[in-house]
Structure formats: C-alpha cells, structure tokens
Write a protein that holds these residues in place. Structure first.
Motif, short mmCIF file in Angstrom:
data_model
loop_
_atom_site.label_atom_id
_atom_site.label_comp_id
_atom_site.label_asym_id
_atom_site.label_seq_id
_atom_site.Cartn_x
_atom_site.Cartn_y
_atom_site.Cartn_z
N GLU A 135 90.53 45.07 -110.31
CA GLU A 135 90.24 43.75 -109.74
C GLU A 135 90.68 42.67 -110.73
O GLU A 135 90.41 42.76 -111.92
CB GLU A 135 88.73 43.62 -109.45
CG GLU A 135 88.39 42.33 -108.72
CD GLU A 135 86.90 42.22 -108.34
OE1 GLU A 135 86.54 41.25 -107.69
OE2 GLU A 135 86.12 43.11 -108.71
N THR A 136 91.34 41.63 -110.19
CA THR A 136 91.75 40.51 -111.03
C THR A 136 90.85 39.31 -110.73
O THR A 136 90.09 39.33 -109.75
CB THR A 136 93.20 40.09 -110.71
OG1 THR A 136 93.21 39.66 -109.32
CG2 THR A 136 94.18 41.23 -110.90
N TYR A 137 90.99 38.27 -111.55
CA TYR A 137 90.18 37.08 -111.29
C TYR A 137 90.54 36.48 -109.92
O TYR A 137 89.67 35.97 -109.23
CB TYR A 137 90.35 36.04 -112.41
CG TYR A 137 89.35 34.92 -112.26
CD1 TYR A 137 88.00 35.13 -112.48
CD2 TYR A 137 89.76 33.65 -111.82
CE1 TYR A 137 87.06 34.12 -112.29
CE2 TYR A 137 88.83 32.63 -111.64
CZ TYR A 137 87.49 32.87 -111.88
OH TYR A 137 86.56 31.89 -111.68
N PRO A 175 91.20 47.85 -116.64
CA PRO A 175 91.50 47.12 -117.88
C PRO A 175 90.58 45.94 -118.21
O PRO A 175 90.55 45.51 -119.35
CB PRO A 175 92.93 46.60 -117.62
CG PRO A 175 93.06 46.53 -116.15
CD PRO A 175 92.16 47.55 -115.57
N VAL A 176 89.82 45.42 -117.23
CA VAL A 176 89.01 44.22 -117.51
C VAL A 176 87.78 44.60 -118.35
O VAL A 176 87.10 45.58 -118.06
CB VAL A 176 88.58 43.55 -116.18
CG1 VAL A 176 87.69 42.35 -116.43
CG2 VAL A 176 89.80 43.14 -115.36
N SER A 177 87.52 43.80 -119.40
CA SER A 177 86.42 44.14 -120.32
C SER A 177 85.06 43.92 -119.66
O SER A 177 84.92 43.13 -118.71
CB SER A 177 86.51 43.28 -121.57
OG SER A 177 86.20 41.94 -121.23
N ASP A 178 84.03 44.59 -120.22
CA ASP A 178 82.67 44.41 -119.70
C ASP A 178 82.23 42.95 -119.84
O ASP A 178 81.53 42.41 -118.99
CB ASP A 178 81.68 45.30 -120.48
CG ASP A 178 81.88 46.76 -120.15
OD1 ASP A 178 82.63 47.05 -119.19
OD2 ASP A 178 81.30 47.61 -120.85
N GLU A 179 82.67 42.34 -120.94
CA GLU A 179 82.28 40.95 -121.20
C GLU A 179 82.83 40.02 -120.11
O GLU A 179 82.11 39.17 -119.58
CB GLU A 179 82.84 40.55 -122.57
CG GLU A 179 82.17 39.35 -123.15
CD GLU A 179 82.94 38.82 -124.35
OE1 GLU A 179 83.91 39.47 -124.79
OE2 GLU A 179 82.55 37.75 -124.82
N GLU A 180 84.10 40.24 -119.76
CA GLU A 180 84.74 39.44 -118.73
C GLU A 180 84.03 39.66 -117.38
O GLU A 180 83.73 38.71 -116.65
CB GLU A 180 86.22 39.86 -118.64
CG GLU A 180 87.10 39.01 -117.75
CD GLU A 180 87.32 37.59 -118.28
OE1 GLU A 180 86.92 37.30 -119.41
OE2 GLU A 180 87.87 36.77 -117.50
#
Ligand code: SAH
Ligand code: SF4
Ligand code: F3S
Length: 466
Positions: free
Chosen positions: A335-337, A374-379
């Motif tokens: 998923e992307t922003y 690839p998206v970090s947990d923080e993001e």
C-alpha cells in the motif's frame, strides 16, 4: 481420546464430571475469558453452559479459580501476544495450586505452530483444544481430573455443526445467535478461514426456533452472527434475506441485528428486506478494508469501490437515516500513501457512523505474508493516526443527523457521558446516553437527541414505550 473426532457434544462426560464435583463439598469455580470477535464470545457462552451443567460456578478472578479457560483469537499479532502474556502469568497460580486446571482453546491454538509453542513453553497448560472440538471439553476435563492426563486436541474439521449445546448467556436482554460458521473467502491477509474451517450454515428452522424461543423468554435484541452472513444458507437453498424475512414475522417487541456482511455478497434484496422490516436494525456493517481498487484486488476482496458505492447509495436511498459502519486495514503490503488517501476519501464520502480500524498484521500461512511490505511500522502508525482523526470528525458529523429527532432506544445499562445517566442502542445501533434510572434497563424508551459526539449521541428521555 480419539484425535479425529469433530464437533459433538459429550453429555456422558458432563454427567461424570458433575458427579465428581458434587462430591467435593464445595462449588468449584471456573474463570472463562473469550478474546476476539463475537463468534468467540458466543462459543464462550456455550463453554460456560457446559461448565455450569458440570457443576461449576464462575469467578471473574483467576486467583480463586479451580479451572481457568482462555478462548483465544488469532486475527492479529497483538491479540496473540496478549494471550501469551495471560498464560505466562498463570505459572505462579499453578505452582501454588497443583489442582488448578488450565485450558487454552480457540482460533490461536488451531494453528499448529502455536499449539506446539504452548506445549513447549507453558507446561502449566493442561488442555489445548482447537476450534472444532468444543464439545469434547467435558471429556478433557474428566481425563485431567481422574487420570491427571493432559490433552492436546486440534483436528481439522469437515465442517460439522452441533446443535443443542447448553448456553449460559451474559445478558437476558441481548443474545447472540450464530447462524453460520467458518469462511471460504481467503482474503489474503486473514487467518480466519485457516482456523475456523469451511463455511457451513445452521438449518433455517434451528435458527428460527432459537430466535422465537429467545423472544418468548423476554429477549429484546438478537445479534445474528457469521463471518459472512450474506452467504448464509447455500447448502439449504435458503438465503440470508429469506431468513431475515422469516425472523421478522416473529411477534413481539425486539430488534434483530447481524454481522458481518461482505460487500461482494451483499444484495440489493437484503437492503430492501431491512428497509421493509419491522424488527431489523437500520444498520449495515459493511467492511470495506481499503478505498483503493488496486489494494482490494491484492486483498482478494472480489469487489471494487464502484460496486461498494452502489450498495451504499442504494442503502442511503432505501433505509431511513441508515447507519453505516466498516472495518479498515492500514498498511497492507504494497500500500502506498496514494492508496491510503483513497481510503480517507472513501470514509468522508460514505460518512460512516464508526469504523473499526487496524494496522495490518502479518499472519503466518496467509497469502499476504509473503508479499513485499516496504513501508515502515512508524510510517503506518502515522497513517493510522491520520485515519482516526478523519473518522472522528466524520462520526461526529454523521451522528448529527439525529440531533433534534425523537428516537427509540433499548436501554441496556449505565451511561458514560454524565453521572447517573443511562445508555442504550437505537434501531440504528447508535449508542444513546440519556437521563433516567436503572429501572429502565431492558425497556424500550423514547429519547429526544440533543447532542452528537464522535462515538454516541446524548439526549433527553421523553417517554417509556414498554
Ligand atoms: N469476516 C469479517 C471480519 C473478520 S476479522 C469480514 O470479512 O468483514 C475482523 C476484521 O479484522 C477484518 O474485517 C479486518 O479488517 C481485520 N483483520 C483481519 N485480518 C487482519 C490482519 N491480518 N491484520 C489487520 N487486520 C486484520
Ligand atoms: Fe477473513 Fe475475509 Fe473471511 Fe472476513 S471474509 S473472515 S476478512 S477471509
Ligand atoms: Fe479472532 Fe477467531 Fe474471531 S481469529 S476474530 S476469534 S474467528
């Protein structure tokens, strides 16, 4: 014990354990805790029903229990971690009381790697049982009591349904009635089909008889349960809308709600049935999961946002002030922003009353577990907080449609918005707090709504209708 047996209900062992408990000279106490969804809570009521028939009383504390039973959930990692923490904490109790029986069952242990881990790491656990052998619990307790034998029983299931379990319900006013078990959908993120087995529906007449019996006994709210109620009854050639129509014919003052509906199987006929009913809640819980068509495809949801909006538009047109709620996953692999922004837009457009929101959790054995993420947990955490903020504003706006209106509410307890206020749910499933006393519990009342909050509405009692 035969490890291939599926769900049956061992009355013989209920009687044997009851006789042992009778000779104790005191009532043994059980502590039963169900984690997870309504389906698990409903299973927990059946387990308690069997325990009551075996002579057990109940305690909310683990420290004074003779038997502790956890009915577990596997849907997200934090649900599992909570259970491990709770089991770990029982080590001390077991050391102090060798006679204490500890049982762990349900969705989490239906996964082999988890059952093995519990066996190895938590020797204090005596009984480990999967989701298809609830009816064997009396036999397992008997083996432990009489022969000090530990049990691990996690067979796969062909999909058998057992009727006639005794049920000890949490409430006299509200009752959950499972109408189907299991799931065939295999959404790529979800563990449920692996731990609950294939979809199977109860016979329509069994459901109708149970609901009629509950209403005759004074029950005022019936919650029909299933992982995908819209696909109810395939093997009986008796669809969900038809079942609802039959239940709606039952005489009496009561409300019927249901969950969960899958958008791919939600029909216009179902929406018409709700709109034209006497007892059915004006509420549709329709989990969308994501507002991005690309992500919906990767999730294997079998609908797109255009179809979802068609359903929503029709529900808004047909059902007065319809209440819409949903489930949303943030941070699905890939998923992307941009995808996430589509979910925010969808939320604003639909105007949900409320949303259950989750950060994606990787589940071993599911298709999504091997997708690049690839998206970090923080993001993902940042996106999640943004989603909550948007939903809070959406909810408050959505609830304001009731301000100034008189609505009917089933009073079910003490409220939270002011000292001494009461609470209940409207026909739309909305939480309504209002002035009044405890004598209103279990009654339908009329409330004039004065204020909308992000999670409820607040109003003034104007009448008692029964
Ligand atoms: N059968 C229901 C929901 C079952 S699980 C349905 O299809 O709608 C309840 C919710 O948990 C799901 O709707 C989904 O939003 C969430 N969920 C399931 N698996 C998840 C996972 N691996 N990570 C995060 N949320 C998950
Ligand atoms: Fe899980 Fe999808 Fe089945 Fe719901 S429909 S239980 S999300 S696989
Ligand atoms: Fe959890 Fe099992 Fe329900 S995994 S959500 S308790 S069906």
């Amino acid at each position: 014990m035969n490890n291939n047996s599926t769900n049956y209900f061992s009355r013989e062992y209920i009687e044997k354990v009851r006789q042992i408990n009778e000779r104790l000279g005191k009532i043994p106490l059980a502590h039963v805790h169900s984690f997870g969804c309504q389906q698990n809570v409903s299973d927990g009521e059946k387990i308690k029903g069997m325990l009551a028939e075996m002579g057990y009383g109940f305690t909310p504390n683990t420290s004074d229990a003779d038997l502790i039973l956890f009915n577990t959930c596997a849907v997200r990692e934090n649900a599992e971690n909570r259970v491990f923490g709770n089991i770990g904490a029982l080590k001390k109790l077991k050391a102090e009381n060798k006679g204490l029986i500890i049982a762990v069952g349900g969705c989490m242990v239906q996964q082999e790697h988890i059952a093995r881990k519990i066996r190895k790491t938590y020797p204090q656990v005596d009984i480990i049982f999967g989701t298809h052998v609830m009816g064997e619990i009396p036999h397992m307790i008997y083996d432990k009591l009489c022969e000090n034998r530990k049990t691990l029983m996690i067979p796969d299931s062909e999909g058998v349904i057992t009727e006639g379990f005794p049920v000890l319900r949490e409430s006299d006013i509200k009752a959950s009635v499972p109408i189907m078990y299991g799931c065939n959908n295999f959404c790529t993120y979800c563990i449920v089909p692996y731990v609950r087995g294939r979809e199977r529906s109860r016979r329509p007449q069994d459901v109708i008889d149970e609901v009629r019996g509950l209403v005759e006994n004074g029950c005022k709210e019936i919650l029909l349960l299933g992982q995908n109620v819209n696909s109810y009854g395939k093997e009986h050639d008796f669809g969900f809308s038809k079942l609802l129509c039959e239940l709606d014919k039952i005489e009496g003052r009561f409300k019927i709600s249901f969950m969960t509906s899958h958008p791919k199987d939600c029909t216009f006929e179902l929406i018409d049935t709700i709109a034209d009913s006497r007892h059915i809640s004006y509420h549709l819980h329709l989990p969308v999961q994501s507002g991005s068509d690309r992500i919906l495809k990767a999730m294997n949801r079998h609908y797109d946002t255009a179809h979802y909006f068609e359903l929503i538009d029709y529900a808004k047109k047909r059902i007065p002030s319809v209440a819409l709620t949903t489930d949303i996953i943030v941070g699905f692999p890939g998923e992307t922003y941009e995808d996430f922004r589509c979910t925010l837009e969808l939320m604003k457009k639909v105007e949900y009353d409320s949303a259950y929101t989750f950060i994606y959790s990787k589940r071993e054995g599911t298709a999504a577990a091997s997708m690049p993420d690839p998206v970090s947990d923080e993001e993902k955490g940042k996106w999640f907080r943004e989603l909550l903020e948007v939903q809070q504003a959406v909810s408050e706006k959505a609830y304001s449609r009731f301000v100034g209106k008189e609505i009917e509410v089933l009073c079910d307890g003490i409220g939270r918005t002011a000292d001494g206020c009461m609470t209940g749910h409207s026909r739309h499933g909305v939480i309504v707090d209002f002035n009044g006393g405890r004598e209103l519990i279990g009654k339908f009342v009329t409330v004039r709504v004065q204020k909308a909050m992000p999670w409820a509405v607040v109003g003034e009692l104007v009448g008692i209708s029964d």
